[in-house]
Design a protein around this motif. Structure first.
Motif, PDB file in Angstrom:
ATOM      1  N   SER A 165      51.042  46.650  44.135  1.00  0.00           N
ATOM      2  CA  SER A 165      50.607  46.813  42.742  1.00  0.00           C
ATOM      3  C   SER A 165      49.998  48.202  42.594  1.00  0.00           C
ATOM      4  N   ILE A 166      50.566  48.982  41.624  1.00  0.00           N
ATOM      5  CA  ILE A 166      50.012  50.322  41.357  1.00  0.00           C
ATOM      6  C   ILE A 166      49.454  50.385  39.946  1.00  0.00           C
ATOM      7  N   THR A 167      49.234  49.196  39.382  1.00  0.00           N
ATOM      8  CA  THR A 167      48.660  49.106  38.038  1.00  0.00           C
ATOM      9  C   THR A 167      47.252  48.548  38.159  1.00  0.00           C
ATOM     10  N   ASP A 168      46.287  49.241  37.484  1.00  0.00           N
ATOM     11  CA  ASP A 168      44.888  48.813  37.522  1.00  0.00           C
ATOM     12  C   ASP A 168      44.778  47.418  36.912  1.00  0.00           C
ATOM     13  N   PRO A 169      44.276  46.434  37.637  1.00  0.00           N
ATOM     14  CA  PRO A 169      44.205  45.052  37.113  1.00  0.00           C
ATOM     15  C   PRO A 169      43.087  44.840  36.101  1.00  0.00           C
TER      16      PRO A 169
END
Length: 746
Positions: free
Chosen positions: A147-151
């Motif tokens: 995952s390279i998207t800020d959660p």
């Protein structure tokens, strides 16, 4: 990406591929891994004939992003296959970095999906190797497990007001998409009626795709107080969205406080020249250019001399504000002393204010400065005057600006016994500032007479007098004297006193026009006199050259005259021939000079004559070989002076040419030499003598040549010597050649 940047490449390490790889026309992407796993992506060129390469770096522990150019340990993977078309990372890609090649090799353009680590930061470099077009590319991420998207959900985090630009800066808790922001500011509202948000801009959105800060522009300044900014759906039908299109909830807000602006005052003045025509004031805070009255009426300057402010300017290129305000004055301040700059209410109805709206109340702030008193250049002296003065050189007490000197000389006027007009002024400028301390003034005519004059300064045709480097004007009427001298004449007179033995010349000069120096020179020689009226005595008469040089200390003149001493008397004559043959009469030529009134000839034969050209004289043939007579001429001048000339005349008993048959070189004065007799009647004579061995012991071509019986300095023995003689007879021109012998007797 519709275009790619055009920039030079920097060399970077590519593990397993050697050297020579550069980031040609590269674009860089930074991202963070929020969950460990693999990542896949696809790069699709806009043109099928474009070659794209890429390389992935883990910069988590790098001290600087520039380490990607030097530290090979940062490289995760990449692909430099050099093949046209799509490239990227996929499940079917090769497990190594494909090195560079020509596109015809058809090498794999996809590498295996790399594994990303949670919490690590990565840079992805995409390089456009072929740059023949600008069709750009697209990149998409898919197929991996990382995952390279800020959660985190997006929220407003903080806000603050920046009064110089009338903007509110909003800080977010995470990066959101730039495209989700309405640039007209409609995503936000402010809780103050009449003050509106008119624009919105994401920080760094002009260089990337996301932002974590934005700037809201207002239509006017916010006064001190507490404020709230609330987010809502804007004209773009959303609030702000993260990469997963999750929005910030409507109604979410941030509060901030605007404090009263800091006090502002004049901090200092920039250094002033010695004669300022402007003043630069430095304020503690930038001044809003809109509050500065252009006519300078917000300021006054008071001091020892009247000064009026005619304008005020600031550098308004940044935020329409500047810390420095320049005041322009109606004239330069030339009077020394302490001056004060004060702030007043200007013609625009206010004083000046900061960019945050803080006004300096009229009369509440001022600053003083002190100027040293400067002094003008004065006319100090005129350099030494020459004879027939056609110009003077004025020396000043200090240098003046060259451009303050009128070249027509109108900065000066001359007064004196004669009217003198100045036609021009010349000077030499020295130094970077172009100054001079001497000026040559040229006259309309030369001054020939003695007199006392004054040169004075005045306002020239250029509208000013002379100006120093500190703009101090030479006072009108300031003057210095100078004197001229008369021209002089060296003409002189003389009186002659003539006598038989010595002549006296009395010389006279009148000494007019202040002459105080005389130098007399006689016949161009060093024989001279420095007296005004000397006396010169001559023992030899005739024409004499006398020169006089006179001077009065400035002017000089020279005169030369020829003085004739007419009592020259010289008796002179010569016989037509000084040697007479038997029966030949003597003739005499009178060569005497002078004012001759009589002469007396005494011929030595008992005859005399008083004629200028005497009659021919006959002399008896002597019994000896020759007889000597003394002929005398006595002449008398008109001044009863006498002079005598005497000439020796020889009379021969024979004029036959012959060589004696013998001679006795014993030094008794008789028959001591061997030579041709009567050689005076010969020309082209050649006489040679030989000993009995045929050796030539003597030779002469002179009619006066005689052999003394020696050869190389040694006396020759007695005996017979042969001789040879050749000559031309003067009277007839006939040439003769004779030979014979003579006996040397000892």
């Amino acid at each position: 990406m519709t275009t790619v940047p055009s920039c030079a490449g920097r060399t970077m390490p590519v593990p397993g591929c050697g050297a020579g790889y550069t980031d040609v026309n590269a674009f860089w992407y930074k991202f963070t891994c929020y969950s460990t796993g693999t990542v896949g992506f696809l790069i699709q060129p806009g043109s099928s004939m474009d070659d794209y390469d890429w390389q992935l770096f883990d910069i988590t522990n790098a001290t600087s992003p520039d380490e990607v150019y030097t530290n090979a340990a940062l490289v995760v993977t990449g692909n430099w296959a050099g093949t046209y078309g799509n490239t990227g990372a996929s499940a079917s890609g090769v497990s190594h970095i494909e090195c560079g090649s020509i596109p015809a090799d058809n090498k794999p353009t996809f590498s295996a999906m790399p594994t990303l680590l949670e919490g690590h930061h990565y840079l992805l470099m995409i390089s456009h190797f072929t740059v023949t077009n600008q069709s750009g590319y697209t990149i998409s991420f898919s197929g991996g497990t990382a995952s390279i998207t800020d959660p985190n959900l997006p929220h407003l985090q903080a806000g603050n007001y920046y009064c110089p630009t009338k903007t509110i800066r909003i800080k977010l808790n995470k990066e959101v998409k730039c495209a989700s922001l309405a640039t007209n500011g409609s995503d936000f509202t402010l809780n103050v009626p009449g003050i509106n948000i008119v624009s919105a801009a994401g920080v760094n959105c002009n260089q990337g795709f996301d932002m974590d800060s934005l700037v809201l522009g207002l239509n006017q300044q916010l006064p001190p107080g507490n404020y709230r900014v609330t987010i809502k759906k804007g004209t773009d039908a959303n609030t702000l969205l993260d990469y997963c299109d999750r929005d910030i909830p409507e109604g979410e807000h941030i509060d901030f406080t605007v404090d009263p602006p800091a006090l502002v005052y004049i901090d200092s003045l920039k250094p002033l020249p010695c004669a300022p025509d402007s003043i630069q004031m430095v304020f503690t805070l930038p001044i809003d250019c809109a509050t500065i009255a252009p006519d300078g009426s917000d300021f006054t300057v008071t001091g020892p001399s009247a000064v009026t402010v005619t304008g005020a300017r600031a550098n308004c290129s940044f935020n329409n504000a500047d810390n420095t305000v320049t005041l322009y004055l109606d004239k330069r301040i030339l009077t020394g002393g302490t001056y004060t700059v004060s702030i007043v209410t200007g013609s625009d109805g206010n004083s000046v204010a900061t960019e945050c709206g803080q006004y300096i109340l009229a009369g509440n702030n001022s600053i003083s400065f002190t100027l040293e008193q400067q002094y003008p250049a004065t006319l100090r002296k005129v350099l030494p005057i020459t004879c027939r003065t056609e110009k003077i050189r004025v020396v000043l007490s200090q240098p003046v600006q060259c451009n303050s000197v009128a070249t027509n000389g109108s900065d000066f006027v001359i007064n004196g016994p004669e009217a003198i007009s100045i036609t021009r002024a010349e000077f030499t400028c020295n130094g970077t500032g172009q100054f001079t301390d001497t000026i040559d003034l040229f006259f309309n005519r030369p001054v020939l007479t003695e007199g006392n004059y004054t040169v004075s300064a005045r306002t020239g045709s250029d509208g000013n007098t002379l100006l120093t480097s500190c703009w101090q004007p030479t006072p009108v009427g300031n003057s210095t004297p100078f004197s001229t001298k008369d021209t002089v004449s060296a003409d002189f007179t003389y009186q002659l006193f003539l006598h038989c033995e010595l002549d006296t010349v009395a010389l006279f000069h009148d000494g007019a026009h202040g002459v105080n120096s005389w130098a007399w020179y006689y016949d161009g020689k060093t024989d001279s006199s420095k007296q005004q009226n000397p006396v010169k005595i001559y023992s030899r008469f005739g024409t004499k050259s006398i020169t006089l040089v006179v001077s009065n200390g400035v002017c000089t003149d020279t005169m030369e005259k020829q003085v004739v001493l007419s009592n020259v008397l010289e008796a002179a004559f010569h016989p037509v021939s000084d040697t007479l043959c038997p029966g030949v009469a003597a003739e005499f030529v009178n060569e005497s000079i002078g004012n001759i009134v009589g002469q007396q000839w005494v011929f030595g034969n008992g005859n005399t004559s008083s004629l200028y050209t005497p009659p021919r004289q006959n002399y008896l043939v002597p019994n000896t070989r020759q007889q000597l007579y003394h002929v005398q001429l006595i002449v008398q001048s008109n001044m009863n002076c006498f002079d005598t000339a005497t000439y020796r005349l020889f009379v021969l008993n024979s004029c036959f040419i012959a060589v004696p048959t013998g001679f006795t070189p014993n030094g008794d004065g008789r028959n001591d030499f061997l030579y041709p007799l009567n050689a005076f009647m010969m020309s082209k004579l050649d006489f040679k003598v030989y000993n009995r061995y045929g050796q030539m012991v003597y030779q002469t071509t002179s009619t006066f040549g005689k052999w003394d019986g020696k050869f190389k300095g040694e006396a020759q023995p007695p005996g017979a010597y042969a001789w040879m003689l050749t000559y031309t007879e003067k009277k007839t021109g006939q040439t003769f050649s004779e030979k014979g012998t003579s006996v040397l007797i000892r």
